[in-house]
Design an enzyme around this catalytic site. Sequence first.
Site, PDB file in Angstrom:
ATOM      1  CB  ALA A  66      -0.857   0.406   0.983  1.00  0.00           C
ATOM      2  N   GLY A 109      -1.055  -5.020  -0.014  1.00  0.00           N
ATOM      3  CA  GLY A 109      -2.169  -4.500  -1.137  1.00  0.00           C
ATOM      4  C   GLY A 109      -2.033  -4.830  -2.349  1.00  0.00           C
ATOM      5  CD  GLU A 112      -5.256  -7.015   1.715  1.00  0.00           C
ATOM      6  OE1 GLU A 112      -5.568  -7.489   2.752  1.00  0.00           O
ATOM      7  OE2 GLU A 112      -4.938  -5.687   1.641  1.00  0.00           O
ATOM      8  CD  GLU A 132       0.318  -5.732   5.372  1.00  0.00           C
ATOM      9  OE1 GLU A 132      -0.919  -5.317   3.797  1.00  0.00           O
ATOM     10  OE2 GLU A 132       1.249  -6.857   5.539  1.00  0.00           O
TER      11      GLU A 132
END
Length: 258
Positions: A66, A109, A112, A132
């Site tokens: 991310a 991310g 994901e 994370e």
Amino acid sequence: MADFQSITIKVEDGIALIELNRPDVLNAISRGMVTEIRSAFETFDKDDAVKAIVLTGNEKAFAAGADIDEMMEDDAVTLELLNQFKDWDQLHTIKKPVIGAVSGYCFGGGFELALCCDILYASEKAQFGFPEIKLGVMPGAGGTVKLTKLMGPKNALEWLWLGEPMTAKEAQKHGIINRIVAPELVVEEAMKFARTIADKAPLSLRLIKESVRYAADHSVQDGMQLERKNFYLLFSSEDQKEGMKAFTEKRHPHFKGK
């Protein structure tokens, strides 16, 4: 289609190729990028000329995570008011086949996003992971849920708690990816698979995807009930008549998605 800032798009032979395009930050996933991906997905899902979607990054990174700079000062109220994952949720409503082509870093991310794909091709250089934990947070766009469903709770907890990367071979062992190919061939092979299934009956592709995804989240009995409903439904389609007629006539079927 609108001009996009974070992705590039090409449509060829009924296949839409979406490439993440923030190379200066290793394709870090920003809110704007997810919005653009969602918009492109929804547009292609409604376009009868598009049979399948391929999603990729570049050889160095599918997406390294991310956009931390964008999120660093956020708080819980900000994220709630932004409805942080509204666009992510829409990615799971796409009915057409989505094939991912991953090389290089696929973290956080980015991982994901890759897990939103129905089929995943990965290069030998691909690395997957959820780091994370090292930032004091956790996956929020489905990472813990999808990893658990793919590899079971004990294996998922080990990877999520350690935050270390896994190789393409390890990801394949856990059922995360379908194929491992050379880095220079990963997009080509994903496109080849997309072209192959693009020749199949569109309604069959759509209802098979719906049935498989439903089965992953429900009991065997519930899954079989939906499978049966979709099986019956296809017998009201023109493609079912064409497919069976072509079989008996020993010719290639010409499906129209009706």
